[in-house]
Motif scaffolding. Structure first.
Motif, PDB file in Angstrom:
ATOM      1  N   UNK A 140      52.932  13.721  50.860  1.00  0.00           N
ATOM      2  CA  UNK A 140      53.627  14.991  50.709  1.00  0.00           C
ATOM      3  C   UNK A 140      54.063  15.249  49.273  1.00  0.00           C
ATOM      4  N   UNK A 141      54.114  14.230  48.458  1.00  0.00           N
ATOM      5  CA  UNK A 141      54.589  14.376  47.086  1.00  0.00           C
ATOM      6  C   UNK A 141      53.669  15.302  46.281  1.00  0.00           C
ATOM      7  N   UNK A 142      52.363  15.129  46.401  1.00  0.00           N
ATOM      8  CA  UNK A 142      51.418  15.930  45.623  1.00  0.00           C
ATOM      9  C   UNK A 142      51.604  17.422  45.880  1.00  0.00           C
ATOM     10  N   UNK A 143      51.760  17.807  47.161  1.00  0.00           N
ATOM     11  CA  UNK A 143      51.905  19.229  47.469  1.00  0.00           C
ATOM     12  C   UNK A 143      53.290  19.724  47.077  1.00  0.00           C
TER      13      UNK A 143
ATOM     14  N   UNK B 210      58.655   7.879  50.715  1.00  0.00           N
ATOM     15  CA  UNK B 210      58.204   8.176  49.358  1.00  0.00           C
ATOM     16  C   UNK B 210      58.562   9.577  48.911  1.00  0.00           C
ATOM     17  N   UNK B 211      58.323  10.553  49.762  1.00  0.00           N
ATOM     18  CA  UNK B 211      58.641  11.938  49.396  1.00  0.00           C
ATOM     19  C   UNK B 211      60.148  12.150  49.369  1.00  0.00           C
ATOM     20  N   UNK B 212      60.883  11.471  50.233  1.00  0.00           N
ATOM     21  CA  UNK B 212      62.347  11.577  50.207  1.00  0.00           C
ATOM     22  C   UNK B 212      62.891  11.078  48.871  1.00  0.00           C
ATOM     23  N   UNK B 213      62.379   9.936  48.411  1.00  0.00           N
ATOM     24  CA  UNK B 213      62.822   9.386  47.125  1.00  0.00           C
ATOM     25  C   UNK B 213      62.451  10.329  45.977  1.00  0.00           C
ATOM     26  N   UNK B 214      61.227  10.843  46.015  1.00  0.00           N
ATOM     27  CA  UNK B 214      60.788  11.774  44.968  1.00  0.00           C
ATOM     28  C   UNK B 214      61.718  12.992  44.902  1.00  0.00           C
ATOM     29  N   UNK B 215      62.007  13.589  46.061  1.00  0.00           N
ATOM     30  CA  UNK B 215      62.849  14.784  46.094  1.00  0.00           C
ATOM     31  C   UNK B 215      64.261  14.490  45.608  1.00  0.00           C
ATOM     32  N   UNK B 216      64.842  13.395  46.068  1.00  0.00           N
ATOM     33  CA  UNK B 216      66.205  13.043  45.654  1.00  0.00           C
ATOM     34  C   UNK B 216      66.258  12.744  44.162  1.00  0.00           C
ATOM     35  N   UNK B 217      65.256  12.027  43.662  1.00  0.00           N
ATOM     36  CA  UNK B 217      65.214  11.692  42.234  1.00  0.00           C
ATOM     37  C   UNK B 217      65.085  12.935  41.355  1.00  0.00           C
ATOM     38  N   UNK B 218      64.551  14.020  41.925  1.00  0.00           N
ATOM     39  CA  UNK B 218      64.332  15.242  41.159  1.00  0.00           C
ATOM     40  C   UNK B 218      65.306  16.357  41.523  1.00  0.00           C
TER      41      UNK B 218
END
Length: 145
Positions: free
Chosen positions: A76-79, A102-110
């Motif tokens: 989900x990160x790419x989209x 993975x996408x949860x971490x990406x979103x929270x980090x950003x």
């Protein structure tokens, strides 16, 4: 704000509409990731009934959907990056799988938000398919007598 959600969206129904209208209430742009048949096979026993291209076309016909695009991997990160998602709306069955984490971490980090919603209690594509099969079996038994 761009609101992103994902799903199969097979046999479009009022539960899907409620989810998508809720997404529209959260931001200016609603982007919908539509699972390809290959992705669906990773987490459901049956492939969708409606072809991917038709599911995308139906979603784009809704006033509350601005973008609908397929995803072919459980990444989900790419989209999220592609649509520049500010909010990711997930269902109650999201779970703690590695691709979800993975996408949860990406979103929270950003500095992005995750919003979890409950499913519409009266409809699901799975229930609709089961009702169709049951009705077909009743009709077949009636006409074969």
């Amino acid at each position: 704000m761009v609101v992103y959600t994902v799903g199969t969206f097979d046999l479009l129904h009022v539960g899907h509409l409620a989810l998508l209208e809720y997404c529209a209430s959260l931001g200016d742009t609603v982007a919908v990731g539509v699972a390809s048949d290959e992705v669906v096979k990773l987490y459901k026993p049956n492939a969708p009934v409606i072809p991917l291209e038709q599911r995308i076309k139906m979603l784009l016909a809704l006033d509350c959907v601005d973008i609908a695009l397929p995803y072919h991997e459980l990444d989900y990160i790419a989209v999220c990056k592609e649509v520049k998602a500010d909010i990711f709306v997930i269902g109650e069955d999201w779970g703690r799988k590695p691709h979800n984490q993975g996408v949860e971490e990406y979103l929270k980090d950003n500095g992005k938000k995750i919003v979890q919603v409950n499913y519409h209690p009266h409809n699901s594509s799975t229930k609709i398919k089961a009702q169709i099969i049951a009705q077909y079996q009743i009709d077949a038994n009636t006409y074969n007598k």
